[in-house]
Design an enzyme around this catalytic site. Structure first.
Site, PDB file in Angstrom:
ATOM      1  N   SER A   1      16.291  -6.610   6.905  1.00 28.70           N
ATOM      2  CA  SER A   1      16.728  -5.251   7.221  1.00 28.70           C
ATOM      3  C   SER A   1      18.212  -5.275   7.546  1.00 28.70           C
ATOM      4  O   SER A   1      18.748  -6.297   8.005  1.00 28.70           O
ATOM      5  CB  SER A   1      15.954  -4.704   8.428  1.00 28.70           C
ATOM      6  OG  SER A   1      16.531  -3.482   8.890  1.00 28.70           O
TER       7      SER A   1
ATOM      8  N   SER B   1       0.804  -1.223   0.000  1.00 31.05           N
ATOM      9  CA  SER B   1       0.000   0.000   0.000  1.00 31.05           C
ATOM     10  C   SER B   1       0.834   1.268   0.000  1.00 31.05           C
ATOM     11  O   SER B   1       0.327   2.348  -0.321  1.00 31.05           O
ATOM     12  CB  SER B   1      -0.958   0.006   1.194  1.00 31.05           C
ATOM     13  OG  SER B   1      -0.231  -0.070   2.410  1.00 31.05           O
TER      14      SER B   1
ATOM     15  N   TYR C   1      12.485  -5.625  16.445  1.00 30.64           N
ATOM     16  CA  TYR C   1      12.809  -5.483  15.025  1.00 30.64           C
ATOM     17  C   TYR C   1      14.104  -6.224  14.705  1.00 30.64           C
ATOM     18  O   TYR C   1      14.180  -6.977  13.723  1.00 30.64           O
ATOM     19  CB  TYR C   1      12.922  -4.006  14.683  1.00 30.64           C
ATOM     20  CG  TYR C   1      12.962  -3.709  13.197  1.00 30.64           C
ATOM     21  CD1 TYR C   1      11.847  -3.924  12.402  1.00 30.64           C
ATOM     22  CD2 TYR C   1      14.108  -3.180  12.600  1.00 30.64           C
ATOM     23  CE1 TYR C   1      11.870  -3.635  11.037  1.00 30.64           C
ATOM     24  CE2 TYR C   1      14.142  -2.881  11.258  1.00 30.64           C
ATOM     25  CZ  TYR C   1      13.020  -3.116  10.473  1.00 30.64           C
ATOM     26  OH  TYR C   1      13.053  -2.829   9.125  1.00 30.64           O
TER      27      TYR C   1
ATOM     28  N   ASN D   1       7.015  -8.274   1.801  1.00 30.81           N
ATOM     29  CA  ASN D   1       7.484  -6.953   2.189  1.00 30.81           C
ATOM     30  C   ASN D   1       6.792  -6.407   3.438  1.00 30.81           C
ATOM     31  O   ASN D   1       7.324  -5.510   4.088  1.00 30.81           O
ATOM     32  CB  ASN D   1       7.273  -5.993   1.019  1.00 30.81           C
ATOM     33  CG  ASN D   1       7.520  -4.550   1.403  1.00 30.81           C
ATOM     34  OD1 ASN D   1       8.653  -4.123   1.579  1.00 30.81           O
ATOM     35  ND2 ASN D   1       6.441  -3.779   1.538  1.00 30.81           N
TER      36      ASN D   1
END
Length: 258
Positions: free
Chosen positions: A145, A17, A162, A93
């Site tokens: 990442s 999006s 993360y 993603n």
């Protein structure tokens, strides 16, 4: 010349999006792929579908999907298969990032990070890989990442969930590659450095001191620019990468080497 020719291929992009996912969707469509866009915010997907379909030869299709929800993801994959009949390429993603340490974060924070960043990949792969195995062809690209490889010392930048989940993406990528490459399905990961996205524009990009420090440390002396992640993604998805599997590529301007 035909390395990035995806005519006749169907690519599914999660988290499409906005940001890197939307850029990748444009990249695949521009190179001939039919694209299926998955994300929670259907109105944003519809706008991107309209943009892609207005261009010569562009074919895009949107499905609302929360990859953290297995049943919702299964239903979304079924809709894509009913629409396109096959899936050749999967770009995982979708992701979340928020600050916090092992001292400060609660279980709900840890669970959300795991549910989206790790289980989201598991859910899409669970329902897409069987079709790839049957046709003996598939390209899976997982977005990890640079923070899977390196971490940040300043307390304001601690993002332990993360770090953990993106490192897990690399481990999952290797495990899947070891299992599925024999069926013609390659699995690779990309580890982006700092890019301006919806996730970072109101946080890291507004932190002047952080940007100054990042630019000083990064050999490229700047964050990644719009579209600079597309070529690595398209390479892993291409015919030319059929013998590349289980790898992760750092697209970080050299940050991880200093």
């Amino acid at each position: 010349m035909n390395l990035f020719n995806f005519s006749g291929k169907v690519a599914v992009i999660t988290g499409a999006s906005s940001g890197l996912g939307a850029d990748a969707a444009r990249g695949f469509a521009e190179h001939g792929a039919d694209v299926a866009l998955l994300a929670r915010r259907k109105e944003k997907l519809d706008s991107l579908v309209e943009e892609i379909n207005q261009k010569d030869g562009g074919r895009a299709f949107a499905v609302a999907c929360d990859v953290a929800d297995e049943k919702n993801t299964q239903a979304a994959v079924d809709v894509v298969l009913n629409h396109y009949s096959k899936i050749d390429i999967l770009l995982n993603n979708a992701g979340v990032a928020f600050g916090g340490s092992v001292e400060s974060m609660n279980d709900a924070d840890w669970d959300r990070a795991i549910d989206v960043n790790l289980k989201g990949i598991i859910h899409t792969c669970k329902y897409i890989i069987p079709g790839m195995r049957e046709r003996k062809y598939g390209r899976i690209i997982n977005i990890a990442s640079v923070n899977a490889i390196i971490a940040d010392k300043p307390a304001a930048l601690w993002r332990h969930a993360y770090n953990m989940t993106k490192a897990g993406v690399i481990g999952l990528t290797k495990g899947m590659a070891a299992s599925y490459t024999q069926y013609g399905i390659t699995t690779n990961a990309i580890c982006p450095g700092l890019f301006e996205t919806e996730m970072t524009e109101n946080t890291l990009f507004k932190a002047t001191d952080f940007l100054h420090m990042y630019n000083a440390l990064c050999p490229a002396s700047r964050p990644g620019a719009k579209g600079e992640l597309n070529a690595p993604i398209l390479f892993f998805a291409s015919e030319g990468a059929g013998y590349v599997s289980g790898q992760y590529l750092l697209v970080d301007g050299g940050l991880s080497i200093v």
